[in-house]
Each structure stands twice: as structure tokens, then as C-alpha cells.
Design an enzyme around this catalytic site. Sequence first.
Site, short mmCIF file in Angstrom:
data_model
loop_
_atom_site.label_atom_id
_atom_site.label_comp_id
_atom_site.label_asym_id
_atom_site.label_seq_id
_atom_site.Cartn_x
_atom_site.Cartn_y
_atom_site.Cartn_z
N GLY A 15 4.57 8.72 -3.70
CA GLY A 15 3.14 9.15 -2.77
C GLY A 15 3.33 9.63 -1.79
O GLY A 15 4.91 9.41 -1.40
N THR A 130 6.38 6.13 2.91
CA THR A 130 5.24 5.33 2.99
C THR A 130 4.89 5.40 3.77
O THR A 130 5.55 4.72 4.58
CB THR A 130 5.83 4.78 1.10
OG1 THR A 130 4.68 3.51 1.26
CG2 THR A 130 6.69 3.91 1.46
N ASP A 132 3.18 3.01 3.82
CA ASP A 132 2.52 1.28 3.28
C ASP A 132 3.76 0.70 4.63
O ASP A 132 2.61 -0.90 4.16
CB ASP A 132 2.46 0.56 2.45
CG ASP A 132 1.37 1.19 1.11
OD1 ASP A 132 0.40 1.48 1.93
OD2 ASP A 132 1.76 1.50 -0.08
N MET A 174 -5.41 1.02 2.90
CA MET A 174 -4.89 0.97 2.22
C MET A 174 -3.46 0.00 2.34
O MET A 174 -3.76 -1.22 3.73
CB MET A 174 -4.14 1.92 2.12
CG MET A 174 -4.38 3.14 1.17
SD MET A 174 -3.67 4.72 1.22
CE MET A 174 -4.57 5.49 0.10
N LYS A 218 -21.53 -11.05 20.77
CA LYS A 218 -21.02 -9.29 20.62
C LYS A 218 -22.36 -8.19 19.87
O LYS A 218 -23.27 -8.61 19.25
CB LYS A 218 -20.03 -9.47 18.90
CG LYS A 218 -18.71 -10.42 19.72
CD LYS A 218 -17.97 -10.30 19.12
CE LYS A 218 -16.13 -10.46 19.37
NZ LYS A 218 -14.81 -10.78 18.96
P1 ATP Z 1 4.77 4.40 -3.78
O1 ATP Z 1 5.29 3.81 -2.19
O2 ATP Z 1 3.76 6.31 -3.01
O3 ATP Z 1 3.66 4.58 -4.82
P2 ATP Z 1 6.71 5.21 -5.44
O4 ATP Z 1 8.30 5.70 -5.17
O5 ATP Z 1 7.23 3.64 -5.17
O6 ATP Z 1 5.99 5.42 -4.26
P3 ATP Z 1 6.90 6.07 -7.94
O7 ATP Z 1 5.33 6.53 -8.84
O8 ATP Z 1 6.17 4.49 -8.10
O9 ATP Z 1 7.10 5.92 -6.78
O10 ATP Z 1 7.78 5.72 -8.36
C1 ATP Z 1 8.33 7.58 -7.76
C2 ATP Z 1 8.74 8.38 -9.97
O11 ATP Z 1 10.19 7.35 -8.86
C3 ATP Z 1 8.64 7.81 -11.02
O12 ATP Z 1 7.34 8.95 -10.97
C4 ATP Z 1 9.52 8.03 -11.31
O13 ATP Z 1 9.80 8.93 -11.79
C5 ATP Z 1 10.17 7.30 -10.81
N1 ATP Z 1 10.26 6.24 -10.33
C6 ATP Z 1 10.08 4.77 -10.79
N2 ATP Z 1 10.32 3.89 -11.47
C7 ATP Z 1 11.39 3.46 -12.43
C8 ATP Z 1 12.43 3.32 -13.88
N3 ATP Z 1 12.49 2.58 -13.22
N4 ATP Z 1 13.17 4.79 -13.93
C9 ATP Z 1 12.99 5.57 -13.87
N5 ATP Z 1 12.42 6.34 -13.08
C10 ATP Z 1 11.62 5.78 -12.24
#
Ligand code: ATP
Length: 328
Positions: A15, A130, A132, A174, A218
Site C-alpha cells: 500500500g 505504511t 498503520d 483504518m 454533551k
Molecule cells: P501494506 O501493509 O500496505 O499491506 P505490504 O508490504 O504488507 O503493505 P503486501 O501486499 O502484503 O503489502 O505485499 C506487497 C508485495 O510483497 C506482494 O504483492 C508480493 O509481491 C510481495 N510479497 C508479499 N508476501 C510475499 C511472500 N510470502 N513471498 C514473496 N513475495 C511476497
Amino acid sequence: MNIEMKRIAVLTSGGDAPGMNAAVRAVVRTSVFYGLQCYVVYQGYQGLIDGKIKQANARSVNNIINKGGTILKSARSLEFRTPKGRQKAFDNIKKFEIDALVVIGGDGSFTGALIFQNEFNIPVIGIPGTIDNDIYGTQHTLGYDTALNTVVEVIDKIRDTASSHNRLFFVEVMGRDAGHIALNTGIGAGAEEILIPEENRGLDQLLESLKHSEKSGKSSSIVVVAEGDKTGKNVFELATYVEQNLPYYEVRVSVLGHMQRGGSPSCFDRVLASRMGVHAIESLREGKSKVMVGVMNDKMELTPLEEAIKGKSEINKDLLRVTDILSI
Ligand code: ATP
């Protein structure tokens, strides 16, 4: 001791979050500062697979420190989750003679980064981006402070209309797994109650607190609800529940949604991103990898990616007590 390294690549993944551009700028400029070549990868891991890689210089990142989102674009790449996809990504790493990779993203992105380094021995380093704030090993993630300010500003506006009509507003913010945004914006905006994923204080307490608010005169009430709160009811069901049990309340719901992610990064996030970018490149030069850059007590620290992924960032439960005291 500095290790031999010539080319760095940086990508944003998962994200988007305000401050990612400021971090890209810092990574590019720090690389140039130390005489390294820097490459930017468009569309996250998918761009690495598809070869969307371009050389950058100090001027390529002009005027982006203040921009929200990510100019490099982000993507959720299913292909990178497969060994075949990661092999393609590594083929491009070799083709462009890249020696190390900086990944700006959340825990999913770090999981991908860790697997990638383990498979191909390419040094990776993570920068937590992120809104969050749910990543272990840093007290602040990029975008979190901006999101807090955005949310507080909106709740202030909702409060204006709530108090003009004696209304009760449920505001969903969120936070599927973490209550940081709800807790801090709830206090910042003077909410009566804050519902978060980490602690279910029950519906009875909510009703009691709202009864008390009404009795104490309130003119408006705000309840901030994190997406993942544990009452077992979504924000609309909560509103109905309160209307059924406390009919004197006119209840409205506002779901803030994606607007919380956008906007120009706050000064705090710009400074944090700048420091994280500098620290990431300096750490790589010192031979560090498989780590995430974080900030603890205003000092830059490194946490192994494995811990950053597995660990849980704790909320400050004292903030709940503060709300209870101040919402009388
Ligand atoms: P947010 O916290 O905003 O969701 P994030 O980095 O956790 O961000 P994800 O969609 O979970 O977002 O991961 C981003 C990308 O990282 C995925 O689209 C994928 O390409 C890669 N990724 C995530 N998990 C794995 C995994 N287990 N193995 C390989 N690649 C991964």
C-alpha cells in the site's frame, strides 16, 4: 568498514503511504553522495520482474519530497510470490548489475525481500512505509503521522456538524489489526470512546459511556472505531445497536476510507523518510542487510527483517486510560 558496492536499486511496494517519495529521494541522493549509481524500479516487485528499471540521479528526484503516494508506483505482485517470478526478478538484477536492493513497504513486502535475499544472496534492506504503524522495530512508520493529521482534521469537521445537531457520530478509521490510528486520533479529536482491535471492552461499556455523555450535557459525541475492532459488529451495526438501546441519540456513520492514505506528507514524515533513506544506504555500505531501518527514541536502529515481520508493534494502553479520564 565499507563493502564494495556500485549499484543500488530502490522500489516501493504494498500500500502507498505519504513519505515514500521523500524516502526514494533520500535513497537516490545518498547513493549519489557516496558515489554509487542508483536505479529506481517502477511498480514494485512486478516492475523488477518486468524490467521496469531506470537509472536515477540527484536531479531525478527534484520536487518529490512534498508529494503523497509514490512516484515509482506500487503493485501487489502475485508473480513475485512464485519461485519462477523471483528468478525473473533476479535475472534483471544481474542484467542491470545491481548489488543491493532497498524495499520501501509493509511487512508483506519485507517477507518478499527476505525470501529474495535468502534465495539469491542479493543484499536487501527495508524501510517501513505504511500508515498503520503496525511494524515491529520502529516507533513510527512512514505515513503514519500524516494519516493522524488527516484523520484529526476530518474528525474536527465532523464534530462541527455533530454539535450543530446534537448528534452521535461513529467514525471508522483504518486499522484492521492495529489501533494506533484510532487511539491517537481519538484522543487528538476528543472522542468519547475509541474501539480498537487490541482490546474489546464490550458493548455494555460503550452504552454506559454514551449514557454518561448524554447525562453530562454533551452536545455531540464521537466514537472512533478502527476497522478491525473486536466488538463483533461493524460500524453500521454498532450505530443501529446504539440507536436501538439509546433512542435519544440520532446516530450517523462516517467511514473515512482511502482518503486517509493520501496527501502531502507531514514535516515529521519527510524528516523521518530522509533519515531512514540515509541510514539505509549507509547501513548497506557497512555490509548490513536483511534488516529494516527504524526509529526508536529518536535514534535510527536496525531490526532483522525476520523480527520486523514476526514481531507485534504494541499499542500504548495508557492512551485508553487517558481517554477514559478526559471523556467525562
Ligand atoms: P501494506 O501493509 O500496505 O499491506 P505490504 O508490504 O504488507 O503493505 P503486501 O501486499 O502484503 O503489502 O505485499 C506487497 C508485495 O510483497 C506482494 O504483492 C508480493 O509481491 C510481495 N510479497 C508479499 N508476501 C510475499 C511472500 N510470502 N513471498 C514473496 N513475495 C511476497
